[in-house]
Design an enzyme around this catalytic site. Structure first.
Site, mmCIF file in Angstrom:
data_model
loop_
_atom_site.group_PDB
_atom_site.id
_atom_site.type_symbol
_atom_site.label_atom_id
_atom_site.label_comp_id
_atom_site.label_asym_id
_atom_site.label_seq_id
_atom_site.Cartn_x
_atom_site.Cartn_y
_atom_site.Cartn_z
ATOM 1 N N GLN A 264 0.822 -1.209 0.000
ATOM 2 C CA GLN A 264 0.000 0.000 0.000
ATOM 3 C C GLN A 264 0.855 1.258 0.000
ATOM 4 O OE1 GLN A 264 -3.388 -0.341 -0.582
ATOM 5 N NE2 GLN A 264 -2.444 -2.345 -0.878
ATOM 6 N N HIS A 267 1.666 3.041 -3.313
ATOM 7 C CA HIS A 267 0.657 3.807 -4.067
ATOM 8 C C HIS A 267 1.068 5.272 -4.180
ATOM 9 C CE1 HIS A 267 -2.607 1.151 -5.145
ATOM 10 N NE2 HIS A 267 -2.576 0.588 -3.961
ATOM 11 N N GLU A 332 -9.081 0.889 5.693
ATOM 12 C CA GLU A 332 -9.551 0.427 4.385
ATOM 13 C C GLU A 332 -9.295 -1.077 4.252
ATOM 14 O OE1 GLU A 332 -8.718 1.451 -0.346
ATOM 15 O OE2 GLU A 332 -7.220 1.953 1.175
ATOM 16 N N HIS A 333 -8.052 -1.494 4.458
ATOM 17 C CA HIS A 333 -7.661 -2.903 4.394
ATOM 18 C C HIS A 333 -7.153 -3.339 5.768
ATOM 19 C CE1 HIS A 333 -6.627 -1.181 0.321
ATOM 20 N NE2 HIS A 333 -7.423 -2.166 -0.049
ATOM 21 N N ASP A 366 -6.952 -6.915 -4.132
ATOM 22 C CA ASP A 366 -6.874 -5.847 -5.126
ATOM 23 C C ASP A 366 -7.199 -6.351 -6.526
ATOM 24 O OD1 ASP A 366 -6.227 -3.801 -3.418
ATOM 25 O OD2 ASP A 366 -4.069 -3.952 -3.713
ATOM 26 N N HIS A 425 -53.591 17.073 4.277
ATOM 27 C CA HIS A 425 -53.142 15.701 4.545
ATOM 28 C C HIS A 425 -54.253 14.934 5.269
ATOM 29 C CE1 HIS A 425 -49.107 17.155 3.596
ATOM 30 N NE2 HIS A 425 -48.610 15.931 3.777
#
Length: 433
Positions: A264, A267, A332-333, A366, A425
């Protein structure tokens, strides 16, 4: 090469919470200049349609389009990309697509209804979106896996038409991206990108049809444009930097853990890689592995910046405490590299995707495990979920009152409506009593 000394935190420290909060802090403040530029682009595309789209595409991507029809790639071009792929790439793409599709099939929401004693029917009707737009980064930063992860759930949901946009800087296309679009069932592909592509998908032009929802990753201009068109269309999420959190009991090969952290960190410099363990000695071993393996990495400079700027090693007393810290981070992971991942997983409440056991590298998720790799970042896993088939379906409530049901419910509605001062109503309900 200078050694990386990972930031160390200890959950037993009095200031642990403050230190953790500081390390997790991510400044997602908007660049007002970018915001203004994107607003201008959106307004121009809304006003001038294809003409604006062509002007921006030629200017930013160094292309030479003259008409809107030139922006679209034919189905034959997509098929040719698929047919010409090397066998190993074709097989890998097909395997990944099959697995993503098989997983997605389990996610489909179904319509349901029930009938009450008085004959009234209540229920929920589930229908797919009419049209969805998929943004795919283009040029050298090409991600065929992203095409599969975004397109296949949409097609499994039954989306009527799936429109893909992908920039082609200097006319450069990526065969795997186009091949992935072909096998995923993308209906139309346009060679546009940036904020102008998002604007075209949101509002439509003479050539590009307007969609109901836009999904897919992009740069800061794309992310800003998605924020600004939200409401006109739906969007998947506003994604922050990639994250991985690993909980390890100290028994996994430290080289494996180091490389998982790298996966990661490579990235970008803002990606976050965190390791939690109940073994201080294991943390030391992983740091040795990090410095041993880093020189071998093509993106070593990016990994170094990520690991030193946003990474951390966290020492905890036991795995239950590790789970508590993980729930606070809401990554996230999340890798559970422990002897009994099922037991530890039972304690996890907040995570985008959970990778269980020593053999389950995050990288498998992934590309080809099956679950979606579009995941909530920046602690948003506290309240949101991975992209899935349900993101391309919508739910309509069903109410079909019998005469008796309308009479009884009308009495209740009348009292409540008059209590709110809404006479029309009340009378509408009372007519049916």
């Amino acid at each position: 090469m200078t050694a990386i000394n990972m930031l160390r935190l200890d959950s037993s420290s009095a200031d642990f919470n403050a230190q953790l909060k500081q390390r997790l802090a991510w400044d997602a403040s908007e660049d007002l200049e970018i915001h203004k530029r994107v607003l201008d682009i959106i307004a121009d595309v809304r006003q001038r349609g294809d003409a604006a789209l062509i002007d921006y595409t030629n200017r930013f991507d160094h292309t030479h389009f003259n008409t809107g029809t030139e922006l679209e790639l034919s189905k034959a071009v997509l098929q040719q990309a698929w047919d010409s792929l090397p066998a190993d790439q074709a097989q890998a793409l097909q395997t990944a697509a099959d697995r993503v599709r098989a997983y997605a099939e389990h996610q489909k929401l179904q319509s349901w209804q029930f009938t009450e004693a008085d004959g009234s029917l209540l229920g929920q009707k589930v229908t797919p979106l009419d049209r969805a737009g998929l943004y795919v980064p283009g040029g050298k930063a090409a991600y065929p896996s992203s095409v599969l992860m975004n397109a296949i759930p949409a097609k499994v949901a039954g989306v009527g038409e799936l429109i893909m946009v992908v920039p082609t800087p200097r006319g450069e296309t990526n065969a795997m991206v186009l091949a992935a679009a072909y096998i995923a069932g993308v209906d139309r592909v346009f060679t546009i990108g940036g904020a102008q592509a998002v604007a075209a998908l949101a509002y439509g032009t003479e050539t590009v049809p307007a969609v109901d929802k836009i999904v897919g990753p992009g740069n800061i201009y794309v992310a800003t444009a998605k924020k600004l068109v939200f409401g006109q269309v739906g969007i998947d999420m506003i994604a922050g930097p990639s994250e991985i959190l690993i909980i390890c009991d100290g028994q996994t090969n430290p080289d494996w853990i180091a490389m998982d952290l790298f996966s990661q960190a490579e990235h970008d410099e803002n990606a976050q890689s965190i390791l939690i363990s109940n073994s201080g000695e294991f943390l030391n071993q992983v740091e040795i592995s990090i410095n041993k393996l880093l020189p071998e990495m093509e993106r070593a400079d990016i990994i170094r910046a990520s690991m030193t700027g946003r990474g951390a090693f966290i020492k905890v007393a036991n795995l239950s405490e590790a789970a508590e810290v993980a729930n606070r981070i809401a990554p996230e992971h999340l890798e559970l590299s422990v002897a009994d991942p099922e037991a530890l997983c039972a304690q996890i409440r907040n995570a985008g995707a959970i990778f269980m056991g020593r053999y389950t590298a995050e990288a498998l998720g992934d590309y080809c495990a099956g679950p979606n790799h579009v995941l909530p970042t920046s602690s948003t896993a506290r309240y949101s979920s991975p992209l899935g088939v349900y993101d391309f379906q919508k739910r309509s409530s069903l109410i079909n009152c019998s005469a008796k049901g309308a009479s009884e419910l009308g009495k209740v509605a009348s009292v409540l409506a008059r209590g709110e001062g809404l006479t029309a109503h009340a009378r509408s309900a009372e007519f049916r009593i």
